[in-house]
Enzyme design. Structure first.
Site, PDB file in Angstrom:
ATOM      1  N   CYS A 191      -1.154  -6.101  -6.023  1.00  0.00           N
ATOM      2  CA  CYS A 191      -0.308  -6.889  -4.990  1.00  0.00           C
ATOM      3  C   CYS A 191      -0.124  -5.705  -3.815  1.00  0.00           C
ATOM      4  O   CYS A 191      -0.103  -4.358  -4.351  1.00  0.00           O
ATOM      5  CB  CYS A 191       0.928  -7.363  -5.274  1.00  0.00           C
ATOM      6  SG  CYS A 191       2.014  -6.053  -6.136  1.00  0.00           S
TER       7      CYS A 191
ATOM      8  N   HIS B 150       3.148   5.429  -8.742  1.00  0.00           N
ATOM      9  CA  HIS B 150       2.161   4.530  -7.726  1.00  0.00           C
ATOM     10  C   HIS B 150       2.095   5.373  -6.590  1.00  0.00           C
ATOM     11  O   HIS B 150       2.789   5.525  -5.585  1.00  0.00           O
ATOM     12  CB  HIS B 150       2.978   3.259  -7.537  1.00  0.00           C
ATOM     13  CG  HIS B 150       2.145   2.451  -6.408  1.00  0.00           C
ATOM     14  ND1 HIS B 150       0.744   2.247  -6.510  1.00  0.00           N
ATOM     15  CD2 HIS B 150       2.576   1.553  -5.543  1.00  0.00           C
ATOM     16  CE1 HIS B 150       0.550   1.584  -5.377  1.00  0.00           C
ATOM     17  NE2 HIS B 150       1.801   1.046  -4.951  1.00  0.00           N
TER      18      HIS B 150
ATOM     19  N   CYS C 226      -0.934  -1.254  -0.826  1.00  0.00           N
ATOM     20  CA  CYS C 226      -1.109  -0.689  -2.209  1.00  0.00           C
ATOM     21  C   CYS C 226      -2.493  -1.232  -2.604  1.00  0.00           C
ATOM     22  O   CYS C 226      -3.165  -1.088  -3.541  1.00  0.00           O
ATOM     23  CB  CYS C 226       0.023  -1.369  -2.985  1.00  0.00           C
ATOM     24  SG  CYS C 226       1.655  -1.334  -2.217  1.00  0.00           S
TER      25      CYS C 226
END
Lengths: 311, 398
Positions: free
Chosen positions: B380, B350, B60
């Site tokens: 994160c 996301h 990510c």
């Protein structure tokens, strides 16, 4: 006079009708095309409220090698017009059956890219017959309108073989071909099932593309690639070089017998792009093409849905 | 999708035919045939084909890490312009061959004789038809990211209600940003979509309270609403030196002034999997000579509402800051009104590698609208990593 349809005609039913003239004597029936003679007036068709389906565009883009974008691949409106082409050519008053016609040339004018969610009107009109050294030709002229404005045009010239018109002028548009010795920039390995794959996304299930068993009775040694696939694949190869507004003309030369290894070549100088698809081993020409940017006046009147945004 | 996002940027800033210093991009879920994804994508765009490109993958953190890579090269004077980007298509995830089948096929390929090949192929079993589907699972712990975050939520005592509140606020902020046209010049529509599909403008606490927990067992606090759905998306950020931008008359939206990446040992030391940004932040702040309170905007990637809340709580926690971060005083609380003001991942969803670019671009635009100010980004990532960065408005800090 043109007829306006409220839904796209069923291609399979049209194929059945298009194939009927192959049965001896069937052409005498009033609903079966045939009888020769001139293409009558009144065959123009119009389909309104056409919106491309994203899934269908994605499948088409994959088979032809286009990037899936927010605008339609330049050749995609041909898919939307195809059922109308079939409907025109399988009308009872059409002088001959669609099966066996040879697609000799296609030119497309894209005045601006068409947004994937734009509502379109598709119009198709056949021209009158013209003598040709190998028979007779006519063209299917297609227009795509968005909000009353023509944004895309296409002319497909079809050849009906037969009859001697040896001294007739060639009808094909003349444009300079890419020199035969221009070096290739890519090689494509075309699988044996390419015709069936393209049929799946285009609806063009002409037996000459489907399988050698269905192509042979129609005089081909095996299944051949769709001309419009070859054109689409060639344009996908140079999609990053294409301006927003342009005309692309192609001449279909020798058919591509599947499976095949073919090569792609294009010119990389000047405004125009000349391109060609040839047999990888023998150099036999399959397709000649030319891309010409349209003059700025055309592209300026092109408000784009979404893509053009300024900060 | 990456090509379409790049084309959107090229159109917006008139980059047709430009040779940029580089394009750094990535995707987390990538098939082996997507080798050099970014370069191939660049070749499909109207950028000059002479623009080099490479792939980066840091889960990510990919999107923000590519931004840092390009920005650093510009700062070093190695290049004067570049694009940082990322894309993920979780709806079209690559599915690999069954591992046993793959080994059998490779063995067969190594055999020289036809008989040997056939012998190997007889080892193919019906069970081999079951493919290897990519899973959102940590290779070393066997737990999913959500399960890891549920452990963090329990450790830090994060309640269900505060997670739901954060989720509702994320949706409200994103909806408001769309309503005031904030994304008009940021969003490139793609096959019929011109806003995030995950957005639920009418999201409210009562509705969210009814959802069953999906991580942490029946007593868990994490639901489908306060955990971020994986989605499809692509984002791009144009980065350049001041001179390059000025030569082309392009607006300077923001400057990247600092960045830091950190990692934790989530395997042996049992650190929270998604706690690495908590470590990265003080290192970056010390170098920049700033306090956590010196920002006008906090863009914390909402992998899970609980992740954001754990991180904020950790920075307020005396013990954590002393023992883990080596700080005599905690970093302290932030003004929650400044958190994810234009919505976060809970609302926007996301698409792994695209999230960093989305945040950098929106924060840069927000800072430019204000004229002055400073914002901090915290993301994160899987495998115990975290990336943080500071953006400043062209007019400097307030």
């Amino acid at each position: 006079m043109s007829k306006t349809l409220d839904s796209s005609p069923s291609i399979l039913a049209l194929y059945a009708r298009a194939a009927l003239p192959m049965i001896p004597g069937a052409s005498l029936l009033p609903f079966v095309p045939g009888g020769g003679g001139e293409i009558p007036d009144g065959l123009d068709l119009e389909l309104t409220g056409v919106i491309a389906k994203a899934e269908a565009v994605a499948a088409y883009a994959k088979v032809c090698g286009f990037t899936l974008r927010d605008t339609l691949p330049v050749t995609y409106p041909h898919m939307l017009a195809f059922p109308l082409h079939m409907a025109v050519m399988s009308d009872g008053s059409f002088p001959f059956g669609a099966v066996g016609l040879v697609h000799v040339e296609n030119s497309i004018v894209q005045k601006r890219p068409i947004g994937i969610d734009e509502e379109m009107t598709v119009r198709v009109r056949p021209t009158k017959l013209q003598p040709h050294p190998k028979g007779k030709t006519f063209s299917l002229e297609t227009e795509v309108l968005v909000a009353g404005e023509v944004v895309w045009e296409s002319t497909s010239m079809m050849l009906r073989r037969g009859g001697s018109n040896g001294d007739a002028p060639k009808q094909e548009k003349s444009f300079e071909s890419l020199p035969a010795d221009a070096p290739a920039s890519a090689e494509w390995k075309l699988p044996g099932d390419l015709g069936r794959r393209y049929a799946g996304v285009s609806g063009d299930r002409n037996p000459i593309h489907m399988h050698s068993l269905t192509a042979k009775p129609l005089g081909f040694p095996g299944a051949i690639a769709h001309g419009m696939w070859t054109k689409a694949r060639a344009l996908a190869q140079i999609e990053s070089k294409l301006p927003d507004a342009f005309e692309v003309e192609v001449r279909f030369r020798k058919p591509i017998l599947l499976p095949a290894r073919v090569e792609f070549a294009s010119s990389n100088e000047g405004e125009d792009i000349l391109f060609a698809v040839r047999n990888a081993k023998k150099g036999t020409p399959h397709l000649d093409g030319r891309v010409q940017p349209l003059k700025a006046t055309n592209s300026k009147t092109a408000p784009k849905s979404g893509r053009k945004k300024t900060t | 999708m990456l090509t379409a996002a790049l084309e959107g940027l090229i159109d917006r800033y008139g980059l047709q035919g430009e040779t940029l210093g580089e394009v750094a991009g990535g995707a987390v879920l990538k098939h082996s045939r997507d080798r050099d994804l970014t370069r191939e994508s660049v070749l499909s765009t109207r950028l000059a084909a002479e623009t080099p490109a490479y792939d980066v993958q840091q889960a990510c953190g990919t999107g923000l890490e590519t931004t840092i890579l390009v920005a650093n090269k510009i700062a070093l004077g190695q290049i004067d312009s570049g694009i940082a980007c990322g894309a993920d298509t979780t709806s079209d995830a690559p599915i690999a061959l069954n591992e046993d089948l793959r080994e059998t096929l490779l063995e067969a390929n190594r055999e020289r004789s036809t008989v040997g090949k056939l012998k190997q192929l007889t080892k193919v079993r019906p069970g081999h038809i079951v493919p290897a589907i990519p899973r959102n699972e940590e290779p070393r712990t066997g737990l999913s990211m959500g399960e890891h975050c549920a452990i963090m939520a329990t450790e830090w005592d994060i309640g269900r209600k505060e997670q739901d509140e954060l989720a509702v606020k994320s949706h409200k902020n994103l909806a408001a940003a769309y309503d005031r046209g904030f994304f008009e010049d940021l969003m490139t529509p793609y096959i019929g979509l011109d806003r995030d599909q995950n957005l639920r403008p009418d999201s409210n606490l009562e509705k969210l309270a009814k959802l069953k927990p999906v991580f942490g067992g029946p007593e868990g606090t994490m639901t489908a609403a306060n955990s971020t759905p994986l989605s499809d998306g692509a984002s791009t950020v144009l980065l350049a030196s001041e001179e390059w931008a000025k030569e082309r008359g392009l607006p300077i939206l923001a400057y990247i002034s600092e960045a830091q990446t950190a990692a934790v040992d989530h395997v042996h030391k049992r650190e929270g999997l998604l706690m690495a940004p908590a470590y990265a932040m003080p290192r970056m702040l010390d170098r920049a000579g700033l306090k956590l309170q010196d920002f006008d905007y906090y863009e914390i990637h909402e992998a899970f509402a609980a992740q954001v809340l754990c991180t904020l709580k950790a920075w307020e926690d005396k013990e954590f800051c002393a023992e883990k971060l080596g700080k005599s005083k905690p970093l302290g609380p932030i003004d929650r009104k400044k958190l994810n003001v234009n919505g976060g991942s809970l609302a926007a969803a996301h698409p792994f590698a695209a999230t960093g670019g989305r945040i950098v671009a929106s924060l840069a635009k927000q800072l430019n609208e204000d004229g002055k100010g400073r914002g901090v980004i915290s993301i994160c990532a899987a495998a115990g990593q975290g990336v943080v960065a500071i953006l400043e408005a062209p007019g400097g800090a307030k």
